[in-house]
Motif scaffolding. Sequence first.
Motif, PDB file in Angstrom:
ATOM      1  N   GLU A  52      -9.388 -10.657  -5.241  1.00  0.00           N
ATOM      2  CA  GLU A  52      -9.137 -10.440  -6.670  1.00  0.00           C
ATOM      3  C   GLU A  52      -7.868 -11.172  -7.069  1.00  0.00           C
ATOM      4  OE1 GLU A  52      -8.908  -6.200  -7.058  1.00  0.00           O
ATOM      5  OE2 GLU A  52     -11.017  -5.930  -6.621  1.00  0.00           O
ATOM      6  N   ASP A  53      -7.777 -11.520  -8.346  1.00  0.00           N
ATOM      7  CA  ASP A  53      -6.603 -12.216  -8.849  1.00  0.00           C
ATOM      8  C   ASP A  53      -5.460 -11.267  -9.173  1.00  0.00           C
ATOM      9  OD1 ASP A  53      -7.883 -14.648  -8.657  1.00  0.00           O
ATOM     10  OD2 ASP A  53      -8.653 -14.544 -10.701  1.00  0.00           O
ATOM     11  N   GLY A  54      -5.768 -10.054  -9.647  1.00  0.00           N
ATOM     12  CA  GLY A  54      -4.749  -9.110 -10.085  1.00  0.00           C
ATOM     13  C   GLY A  54      -4.028  -8.449  -8.932  1.00  0.00           C
ATOM     14  N   SER A  55      -2.986  -7.724  -9.259  1.00  0.00           N
ATOM     15  CA  SER A  55      -2.174  -7.074  -8.229  1.00  0.00           C
ATOM     16  C   SER A  55      -2.804  -5.773  -7.747  1.00  0.00           C
ATOM     17  CB  SER A  55      -0.767  -6.810  -8.764  1.00  0.00           C
ATOM     18  OG  SER A  55      -0.833  -5.936  -9.883  1.00  0.00           O
ATOM     19  N   GLY A  56      -3.688  -5.165  -8.530  1.00  0.00           N
ATOM     20  CA  GLY A  56      -4.351  -3.940  -8.107  1.00  0.00           C
ATOM     21  C   GLY A  56      -3.478  -2.711  -8.248  1.00  0.00           C
ATOM     22  N   ALA A  57      -3.753  -1.722  -7.407  1.00  0.00           N
ATOM     23  CA  ALA A  57      -3.022  -0.453  -7.462  1.00  0.00           C
ATOM     24  C   ALA A  57      -1.615  -0.633  -6.910  1.00  0.00           C
ATOM     25  CB  ALA A  57      -3.780   0.609  -6.678  1.00  0.00           C
ATOM     26  N   SER A  58      -0.723   0.280  -7.267  1.00  0.00           N
ATOM     27  CA  SER A  58       0.684   0.117  -6.903  1.00  0.00           C
ATOM     28  C   SER A  58       1.182   1.102  -5.848  1.00  0.00           C
ATOM     29  CB  SER A  58       1.544   0.237  -8.160  1.00  0.00           C
ATOM     30  OG  SER A  58       1.364   1.513  -8.740  1.00  0.00           O
ATOM     31  N   ALA A  59       0.292   1.838  -5.212  1.00  0.00           N
ATOM     32  CA  ALA A  59       0.731   2.746  -4.143  1.00  0.00           C
ATOM     33  C   ALA A  59       1.027   1.938  -2.886  1.00  0.00           C
ATOM     34  CB  ALA A  59      -0.351   3.780  -3.851  1.00  0.00           C
ATOM     35  N   GLN A  60       1.842   2.499  -2.009  1.00  0.00           N
ATOM     36  CA  GLN A  60       2.138   1.874  -0.722  1.00  0.00           C
ATOM     37  C   GLN A  60       1.284   2.545   0.347  1.00  0.00           C
ATOM     38  OE1 GLN A  60       4.012  -0.718  -0.119  1.00  0.00           O
ATOM     39  NE2 GLN A  60       4.070  -0.677   2.095  1.00  0.00           N
ATOM     40  N   ILE A  61       0.454   1.760   1.005  1.00  0.00           N
ATOM     41  CA  ILE A  61      -0.338   2.265   2.119  1.00  0.00           C
ATOM     42  C   ILE A  61       0.421   1.904   3.380  1.00  0.00           C
ATOM     43  CG2 ILE A  61      -2.492   2.011   3.403  1.00  0.00           C
ATOM     44  CD1 ILE A  61      -3.835   1.407   0.699  1.00  0.00           C
ATOM     45  N   GLU A  62       0.644   2.899   4.221  1.00  0.00           N
ATOM     46  CA  GLU A  62       1.432   2.644   5.420  1.00  0.00           C
ATOM     47  C   GLU A  62       1.061   3.652   6.497  1.00  0.00           C
ATOM     48  OE1 GLU A  62       6.035   1.628   6.456  1.00  0.00           O
ATOM     49  OE2 GLU A  62       5.659   3.081   4.868  1.00  0.00           O
ATOM     50  N   GLU A 137     -10.484  14.163   0.430  1.00  0.00           N
ATOM     51  CA  GLU A 137     -11.464  13.089   0.611  1.00  0.00           C
ATOM     52  C   GLU A 137     -10.949  11.757   0.078  1.00  0.00           C
ATOM     53  OE1 GLU A 137     -15.136  14.514  -1.143  1.00  0.00           O
ATOM     54  OE2 GLU A 137     -15.720  15.378   0.781  1.00  0.00           O
ATOM     55  N   GLU A 138      -9.686  11.451   0.354  1.00  0.00           N
ATOM     56  CA  GLU A 138      -9.097  10.196  -0.085  1.00  0.00           C
ATOM     57  C   GLU A 138      -9.287   9.113   0.974  1.00  0.00           C
ATOM     58  OE1 GLU A 138      -5.471  11.773  -2.884  1.00  0.00           O
ATOM     59  OE2 GLU A 138      -5.188  11.798  -0.713  1.00  0.00           O
ATOM     60  N   VAL A 139      -9.306   7.879   0.493  1.00  0.00           N
ATOM     61  CA  VAL A 139      -9.456   6.699   1.333  1.00  0.00           C
ATOM     62  C   VAL A 139      -8.266   5.786   1.064  1.00  0.00           C
ATOM     63  CG1 VAL A 139     -10.883   4.639   1.682  1.00  0.00           C
ATOM     64  CG2 VAL A 139     -11.967   6.852   1.255  1.00  0.00           C
ATOM     65  N   ALA A 140      -7.716   5.166   2.103  1.00  0.00           N
ATOM     66  CA  ALA A 140      -6.670   4.157   1.924  1.00  0.00           C
ATOM     67  C   ALA A 140      -7.362   2.849   1.583  1.00  0.00           C
ATOM     68  CB  ALA A 140      -5.841   4.016   3.195  1.00  0.00           C
ATOM     69  N   MET A 141      -7.128   2.327   0.377  1.00  0.00           N
ATOM     70  CA  MET A 141      -7.792   1.095  -0.064  1.00  0.00           C
ATOM     71  C   MET A 141      -6.733   0.054  -0.391  1.00  0.00           C
ATOM     72  SD  MET A 141     -10.453   0.542  -3.224  1.00  0.00           S
ATOM     73  CE  MET A 141     -12.045   0.547  -2.442  1.00  0.00           C
ATOM     74  N   PHE A 142      -6.581  -0.918   0.541  1.00  0.00           N
ATOM     75  CA  PHE A 142      -5.658  -2.015   0.282  1.00  0.00           C
ATOM     76  C   PHE A 142      -6.187  -2.841  -0.877  1.00  0.00           C
ATOM     77  CE2 PHE A 142      -4.645  -1.319   4.832  1.00  0.00           C
ATOM     78  CZ  PHE A 142      -3.257  -1.232   4.742  1.00  0.00           C
ATOM     79  N   ASN A 143      -5.274  -3.441  -1.654  1.00  0.00           N
ATOM     80  CA  ASN A 143      -5.690  -4.346  -2.717  1.00  0.00           C
ATOM     81  C   ASN A 143      -6.421  -5.532  -2.090  1.00  0.00           C
ATOM     82  OD1 ASN A 143      -4.550  -2.799  -4.804  1.00  0.00           O
ATOM     83  ND2 ASN A 143      -2.539  -3.715  -4.462  1.00  0.00           N
ATOM     84  N   ALA A 144      -7.444  -6.020  -2.768  1.00  0.00           N
ATOM     85  CA  ALA A 144      -8.337  -7.037  -2.206  1.00  0.00           C
ATOM     86  C   ALA A 144      -7.631  -8.316  -1.788  1.00  0.00           C
ATOM     87  CB  ALA A 144      -9.449  -7.361  -3.198  1.00  0.00           C
ATOM     88  N   GLY A 145      -6.630  -8.759  -2.539  1.00  0.00           N
ATOM     89  CA  GLY A 145      -5.977 -10.026  -2.252  1.00  0.00           C
ATOM     90  C   GLY A 145      -4.587  -9.917  -1.675  1.00  0.00           C
ATOM     91  N   ASP A 146      -4.124  -8.729  -1.383  1.00  0.00           N
ATOM     92  CA  ASP A 146      -2.748  -8.545  -0.887  1.00  0.00           C
ATOM     93  C   ASP A 146      -2.623  -8.841   0.602  1.00  0.00           C
ATOM     94  OD1 ASP A 146      -2.064  -7.780  -3.420  1.00  0.00           O
ATOM     95  OD2 ASP A 146      -1.369  -5.767  -2.870  1.00  0.00           O
TER      96      ASP A 146
END
Length: 152
Positions: A52-62, A137-146
Amino acid sequence: MLKRPMPVMQLRMAAASLLVLALGAACGGDESAVVASTSNGNGPVVAHPAEEDGSGASAQIEGPLSMSSGCLLVGGYPVVWPYGTTWDADAQAVRLSDGQVVALGDRVSGGGGYPHLPDLGTEFAEPLTDCPTNEYEEVAMFNAGDQITVTK
């Protein structure tokens, strides 16, 4: 026990994900490009079908990479990886699009969000259905282009 309400950012991310998937289907997109162990032999990796071109969500997955019941987890959450991520069967590790290899136990971090599994499109939710989840029931979803940072 009270359930935590869904944050606005997660609602926006879920809506945006559904819109992208719907547009891809309407434009002849190949939804089978989402990789999962049951769809194309790419092991336990579930990844975005396109960058994706956009930055997506702003949470930190770690968190550390682990495997449970044949599912990859980051910090205890089932994970959707950025576009281009694959499974290296010989190394039994995740190979990121930039060539980095993530072994079990390595820590990863990057931008993304924590949508609820039921809010994901079937392309993401179906391969993760039998994975262990937390009480929300949450999933860690990295931004597509990050890019993802890996710490050994």
